[in-house]
Design an enzyme around this catalytic site. Structure first.
Site, PDB file in Angstrom:
ATOM      1  N   ASP A  57       1.675 119.117  17.783  1.00  0.00           N
ATOM      2  CA  ASP A  57       2.169 118.556  16.530  1.00  0.00           C
ATOM      3  C   ASP A  57       1.128 118.931  15.486  1.00  0.00           C
ATOM      4  O   ASP A  57      -0.035 118.496  15.573  1.00  0.00           O
ATOM      5  CB  ASP A  57       2.310 117.033  16.656  1.00  0.00           C
ATOM      6  CG  ASP A  57       2.836 116.387  15.372  1.00  0.00           C
ATOM      7  OD1 ASP A  57       2.556 116.914  14.270  1.00  0.00           O
ATOM      8  OD2 ASP A  57       3.499 115.347  15.470  1.00  0.00           O
ATOM      9  N   TYR A 159       9.659 118.638  -0.703  1.00  0.00           N
ATOM     10  CA  TYR A 159       9.594 119.983  -0.121  1.00  0.00           C
ATOM     11  C   TYR A 159       9.001 120.975  -1.124  1.00  0.00           C
ATOM     12  O   TYR A 159       8.076 121.719  -0.799  1.00  0.00           O
ATOM     13  CB  TYR A 159      10.992 120.420   0.292  1.00  0.00           C
ATOM     14  CG  TYR A 159      11.036 121.717   1.050  1.00  0.00           C
ATOM     15  CD1 TYR A 159      10.583 121.783   2.369  1.00  0.00           C
ATOM     16  CD2 TYR A 159      11.523 122.883   0.471  1.00  0.00           C
ATOM     17  CE1 TYR A 159      10.631 122.977   3.083  1.00  0.00           C
ATOM     18  CE2 TYR A 159      11.577 124.076   1.171  1.00  0.00           C
ATOM     19  CZ  TYR A 159      11.131 124.112   2.479  1.00  0.00           C
ATOM     20  OH  TYR A 159      11.173 125.292   3.179  1.00  0.00           O
ATOM     21  N   LYS A 163       5.444 123.001  -0.736  1.00  0.00           N
ATOM     22  CA  LYS A 163       5.371 124.465  -0.612  1.00  0.00           C
ATOM     23  C   LYS A 163       4.579 125.070  -1.783  1.00  0.00           C
ATOM     24  O   LYS A 163       3.888 126.074  -1.616  1.00  0.00           O
ATOM     25  CB  LYS A 163       6.774 125.071  -0.520  1.00  0.00           C
ATOM     26  CG  LYS A 163       7.510 124.742   0.780  1.00  0.00           C
ATOM     27  CD  LYS A 163       6.824 125.311   2.018  1.00  0.00           C
ATOM     28  CE  LYS A 163       7.691 125.186   3.262  1.00  0.00           C
ATOM     29  NZ  LYS A 163       7.080 125.741   4.483  1.00  0.00           N
TER      30      LYS A 163
HETATM   31  N1  LIG Z   1      15.645 128.152   6.977  1.00  0.00           N
HETATM   32  C1  LIG Z   1      15.450 128.483   5.705  1.00  0.00           C
HETATM   33  O1  LIG Z   1      16.388 128.868   4.972  1.00  0.00           O
HETATM   34  C2  LIG Z   1      14.064 128.429   5.124  1.00  0.00           C
HETATM   35  C3  LIG Z   1      13.905 128.811   3.789  1.00  0.00           C
HETATM   36  C4  LIG Z   1      12.625 128.795   3.230  1.00  0.00           C
HETATM   37  C5  LIG Z   1      11.546 128.432   4.005  1.00  0.00           C
HETATM   38  N2  LIG Z   1      11.733 128.042   5.306  1.00  0.00           N
HETATM   39  C6  LIG Z   1      10.535 127.664   6.068  1.00  0.00           C
HETATM   40  O2  LIG Z   1      10.525 128.364   7.299  1.00  0.00           O
HETATM   41  C7  LIG Z   1       9.803 127.614   8.278  1.00  0.00           C
HETATM   42  C8  LIG Z   1      10.640 127.479   9.530  1.00  0.00           C
HETATM   43  O3  LIG Z   1      11.808 126.727   9.171  1.00  0.00           O
HETATM   44  P1  LIG Z   1      13.158 126.739  10.032  1.00  0.00           P
HETATM   45  O4  LIG Z   1      14.210 127.245   9.151  1.00  0.00           O
HETATM   46  O5  LIG Z   1      12.929 127.340  11.369  1.00  0.00           O
HETATM   47  O6  LIG Z   1      13.330 125.145  10.128  1.00  0.00           O
HETATM   48  P2  LIG Z   1      13.921 124.238  11.287  1.00  0.00           P
HETATM   49  O7  LIG Z   1      15.043 124.927  11.934  1.00  0.00           O
HETATM   50  O8  LIG Z   1      14.159 122.911  10.632  1.00  0.00           O
HETATM   51  O9  LIG Z   1      12.681 124.115  12.284  1.00  0.00           O
HETATM   52  C9  LIG Z   1      11.509 123.488  11.855  1.00  0.00           C
HETATM   53  C10 LIG Z   1      10.423 123.833  12.834  1.00  0.00           C
HETATM   54  O10 LIG Z   1       9.211 123.207  12.402  1.00  0.00           O
HETATM   55  C11 LIG Z   1       8.737 122.422  13.487  1.00  0.00           C
HETATM   56  N3  LIG Z   1       8.001 121.242  13.043  1.00  0.00           N
HETATM   57  C12 LIG Z   1       8.350 120.311  12.119  1.00  0.00           C
HETATM   58  N4  LIG Z   1       7.402 119.368  12.020  1.00  0.00           N
HETATM   59  C13 LIG Z   1       6.428 119.714  12.908  1.00  0.00           C
HETATM   60  C14 LIG Z   1       5.189 119.142  13.291  1.00  0.00           C
HETATM   61  N5  LIG Z   1       4.737 118.020  12.742  1.00  0.00           N
HETATM   62  N6  LIG Z   1       4.444 119.784  14.221  1.00  0.00           N
HETATM   63  C15 LIG Z   1       4.882 120.917  14.784  1.00  0.00           C
HETATM   64  N7  LIG Z   1       6.057 121.512  14.492  1.00  0.00           N
HETATM   65  C16 LIG Z   1       6.817 120.900  13.556  1.00  0.00           C
HETATM   66  C17 LIG Z   1       9.973 122.028  14.269  1.00  0.00           C
HETATM   67  O11 LIG Z   1       9.595 121.595  15.556  1.00  0.00           O
HETATM   68  P3  LIG Z   1      10.463 120.537  16.432  1.00  0.00           P
HETATM   69  O12 LIG Z   1      11.471 121.381  17.156  1.00  0.00           O
HETATM   70  O13 LIG Z   1       9.451 119.900  17.294  1.00  0.00           O
HETATM   71  O14 LIG Z   1      11.104 119.594  15.437  1.00  0.00           O
HETATM   72  C18 LIG Z   1      10.732 123.345  14.244  1.00  0.00           C
HETATM   73  O15 LIG Z   1      10.197 124.245  15.170  1.00  0.00           O
HETATM   74  C19 LIG Z   1       9.478 126.262   7.619  1.00  0.00           C
HETATM   75  O16 LIG Z   1       8.146 126.287   7.143  1.00  0.00           O
HETATM   76  C20 LIG Z   1      10.459 126.205   6.460  1.00  0.00           C
HETATM   77  O17 LIG Z   1       9.990 125.387   5.417  1.00  0.00           O
HETATM   78  C21 LIG Z   1      12.955 128.030   5.885  1.00  0.00           C
END
Ligand SMILES: NC(=O)c1ccc[n+]([C@@H]2O[C@H](COP(=O)([O-])OP(=O)(O)OC[C@H]3O[C@@H](n4cnc5c(N)ncnc54)[C@H](OP(=O)(O)O)[C@@H]3O)[C@@H](O)[C@H]2O)c1
Length: 237
Positions: A57, A159, A163
């Site tokens: 975490d 958020y 960021k």
């Molecule tokens: N998807 C998009 O369109 C988008 C756009 C811009 C930026 N992003 C960024 O891309 C990155 C990945 O996002 P995603 O789209 O894959 O999001 P997601 O599907 O919501 O997954 C979030 C990930 O972060 C992990 N996480 C959250 N809190 C945590 C903690 N305290 N310790 C360790 N792991 C934690 C989650 O782990 P668990 O499985 O344990 O919950 C999961 O692996 C993020 O930084 C997000 O802000 C995404």
């Protein structure tokens, strides 16, 4: 390259692990519950000897200080840290969202700051001796277009603020680590089909992750301190 990725149990983090492995690199994949991620255990099984996993975490600073160097040691060092773990608009489970001013409360805001802005710095701190020893260390902070002040519209306070703070942290780190030859960038992954991005997003996690892996491979000190798109082009601050 030996690449440590946070949040690798699902979404973009898992796709990043796959993209780096497909490109021939070694991966230290961290997740809150790595054993509970079928995708991650599948990847580890498919690439024996090239993946190590650890429960992490990222908001648990003591665990970060213990797990990051231990996983790096298992790979014989670390060349890259990818901070991908992140959370959106609801920093506290079942708490109020931070989308609109009339529902703002301090704790959800601060919880998003903790995971999206503070934790990446704590992870880099833990990895720093290994990144310095690498000779070509790189830090990739997964940011968002919502962290761009130039493009800011309205709402999503927690958020967007977290960021934007990560973007500032990227600039400060780039400056401080420049003499040691460690490149640091913030990367907007695009709108990605994950739990966070939803099914209508324009990019698959694989497309975004492949682009980010490619830009990481080619990252130079001249690019350090920049905000990049997933495809390596520039993004406005
Ligand atoms: N998807 C998009 O369109 C988008 C756009 C811009 C930026 N992003 C960024 O891309 C990155 C990945 O996002 P995603 O789209 O894959 O999001 P997601 O599907 O919501 O997954 C979030 C990930 O972060 C992990 N996480 C959250 N809190 C945590 C903690 N305290 N310790 C360790 N792991 C934690 C989650 O782990 P668990 O499985 O344990 O919950 C999961 O692996 C993020 O930084 C997000 O802000 C995404």
């Amino acid at each position: 390259m030996r690449v440590l990725i946070t949040g690798a149990g699902r979404g973009l983090g898992t796709a990043l692990a796959r993209a780096f492995l497909d490109a021939g690199h070694q991966v230290a994949a961290t997740a809150r519950d790595p054993a509970g991620s079928a995708d991650l255990t599948g990847l580890a099984g498919a690439h024996p000897g090239r993946v190590v996993t650890g429960a992490l975490d990222v908001t648990d600073a003591a665990a970060v200080a213990r797990v990051v160097p231990a996983l790096g040691a298992r790979l014989g060092g670390l060349d890259v840290v990818v901070n991908s773990a992140g959370a959106n608009f609801r920093g506290v489970p079942d708490g109020p969202s931070t989308l609109r001013i009339d529902e703002i409360a301090p704790e959800p805001l601060l919880a998003l700051m903790r995971v999206n802005a503070a934790a990446p710095l704590v992870v880099v701190r833990a990895a720093l001796p290994l990144l310095r020893a690498s000779g070509r260390g790189r830090v990739v902070n997964i940011s968002s277009w919502l962290g761009s002040i130039t493009g800011a519209g309205s709402g999503n306070y927690g958020y967007a603020m977290s960021k934007a703070a990560l973007n500032m942290a990227t600039r400060l780190l780039a400056g401080e680590l420049e003499p040691g030859g460690i490149a640091v960038v913030a990367v907007n992954p695009g709108w990605v089909q994950t739990d966070m991005g939803g099914p209508r997003a324009t990019l698959t996690a694989e497309e975004s992750a492949r682009g980010i892996a490619r830009l990481t491979e080619g990252l130079t000190m001249a690019q350090s301190g920049r905000f990049l798109q997933w495809d390596g082009s520039g993004h406005p601050w």
